[in-house]
Design an enzyme around this catalytic site. Sequence first.
Site, PDB file in Angstrom:
ATOM      1  N   SER A 131     -10.119 -19.406  63.363  1.00 38.25           N
ATOM      2  CA  SER A 131      -9.350 -18.250  63.789  1.00 38.25           C
ATOM      3  C   SER A 131      -8.763 -18.500  65.181  1.00 38.25           C
ATOM      4  CB  SER A 131     -10.224 -16.998  63.732  1.00 38.25           C
ATOM      5  OG  SER A 131      -9.445 -15.839  63.828  1.00 38.25           O
ATOM      6  N   GLU A 171      -6.821 -14.319  53.500  1.00 37.90           N
ATOM      7  CA  GLU A 171      -6.932 -14.316  54.961  1.00 37.90           C
ATOM      8  C   GLU A 171      -6.731 -12.943  55.591  1.00 37.90           C
ATOM      9  OE1 GLU A 171      -7.791 -16.368  57.203  1.00 37.90           O
ATOM     10  OE2 GLU A 171      -7.752 -18.364  56.329  1.00 37.90           O
TER      11      GLU A 171
END
Length: 536
Positions: free
Chosen positions: A206, A332
Site C-alpha cells: 500500500s 483492491e
Amino acid sequence: MARYITFAQFFLLFCLAAAQEVVVDLEYARYRGKALSNGLVQWLGIRYAAPPTGPLRFSAPQNPSVVAGIQNAFEHGPTCIPTSEYPIPEDTSEDCLFLDVYSPYRAGNHSKLLPVFVWIQGGGFNQNSNPNYNGTGLIQASGMGIVVVTFNYRVGPYGFLSGREILQDGSVNNGLKDQIKVLEWVQKHIHKFGGNPKHVVVGGASAGGASITLLLSAYGGRDDGLFHAAAAESQSFATMLSLKQSQFAYNNLVIRTGCASDADTLECLRGLDAEILQRENINTPLPHAQQAPLYLYGPVVDGDLVSDYTYRLFHQGRFIKVPVIFGDDTNEGTIFVPKNVSNVGEADTFIQNQFPTIKLEQFAAINAWYLHENQTRQFPDAGPYWRPASNAYGEMRYICPGIDLSSIYARAGINSWNYHYAVQDPDLKESGLGVDHTVEINAIWGPNYVTGEPPSSYFTTNAPIIPVMQGYWTSFIKTFDPNPHRYPGSPQWSTWGNEGYQRIFIRTNETRMEEVPVDQRERCEYLISIGPELQQ
C-alpha cells in the site's frame, strides 16, 4: 536445608544467560538483543534517528545522539502518531523513529553475510498500519538465510506537512526521508547483525508499495546503492500535490492551532505541545474536492526528492533499474469505498474526493466502464454501487499502476514479475470485501507474525498458500528471482515478458500463470493515460 551451587555450575548458568543476549555496537549506542530458542536473535526498538520533536519537528531526520552504556533492545519502540485520532493513541509517540532487526546471526559468526529484507509498512502516509511485524516466519521459510528489518516512519503532518514556511526553515517529504535514513543505516550497520549491505531488498504494501515506487524514482532515478531489488504489494498511486497546492493544509493547521497571529508561524507550530497539535490534526477536503479524502497528507512534488508525478518519472525512464515485483489483489477498492454508495453520483463524489483534478469527460469514460446497472450486485449492508465504485477505485489507484510499471521495466530490459492475488476467504467473500487490499501480507509473513487479525481460513483451508508465497518472496530476497528457491510444486513464475501482460494468478491449489484479460488491459490503458492529469 540451603542448597549451594558449585563454581562450575555458576559458570555454566552465567554462560547460558549470556548466550541469550547479543550486544551490537552501533557507535552511537550499544544495543543488547535477545537470542531466542528458535535460533533467531531479535533487536527491538533500536533508535535510528534523533527524536523529531521540538526544533526538529518538520525537519529532515538527524543522527541520533551518542548514548553511554548498553541499551536493552527487548521491546518495540512506539509507532508514529496517526492523523485524525485524538487523544494521542496509546503506544504512539512523536518520538517514534525506531527499527527492529530479526536475524539468524550469532555473536562471532561473520563467516557469511546474509541477504537483507527491509519492510516499509503502509497506512496511506497517515498512520503506521503494519507495525511490529515479526520476521521469524520469513526467516524460517528462507532456511535461516535472510535478515529482516522493520521500522516506523513519520506520517500525517509530522511526516508530510509542506508549504513555503516548511521549505524555508524545515524540510518536506520527511516521512520518505526517514525511510532513506533507515536504508543508509542498513548500509552502515547491518553487517553487525549478519546482513549483507550489498544485497538489500526493499518490500512494502500500500503506502509501503508507494514508497518503493517513490524510492525507485527518487531524485529522478538517482541510484545511491541503498537497495538492489524491490517487491511492491498494492503499489498506491494517489494524487500528489505540488508545494504551492499543499500550502492550504499548512495555512489551515496554523489557523486551527491559533498560530496565525505569530510572526513565525512555523516556530509556533514547533512549540506546541503534541497533544495540542494532535487535537487539530484532522482530515479536510483537498482543493476542488467536496469532502475529505481517505488520506489528507502524503508526499508532495518538491522538484528534488520527488521531482515529478510518479507516472511521468517512470515513463521518462527516470527510475532505478533493479529487479522488481509488482502486484495486486482482485478487490483492491472494497475496504476504501463507503459501503452505503447507492448511486452514480455518490460513487463519482467519492472518486473526486480522492482525485480532485478529474474532469467531467473522464468521469463519463469511467462511468461507462464501471458504474452502470449491470455491474451492480447486492452484498450485506451495502448499496448497489459500492462494488462498482470499488472496482473503479481499485484499478485507478492500485492495479493499473502496477500493470504499467511492470510494462515499463520489461521495456527497459529489467526482470519484472507481476502477480494477481486471488486467494478467497469464505467470510470475506460473503461480505463482499472479496480478496481485499493487502490481504496477501498474511501469506507472505505468515498469519502468526502480523499485527491485527488474519482471515481465519489462513489457519485452515488457505494454510497451503503460505509456503507458496513465502517460497516466492524469500527466493526473490535471496536471489532477486522468485523461482530458484520457490516452494516444491509451485509453478514457475514467468516475468512480465517482452510481449507483456503475463502475471501469476495466486489461489490456493490453483496457482498458475495467466494473461491480463483484454477488457482490463483496455481500462488500464485509459486510466494510465489520464494518470498525470490526476496528478498520480
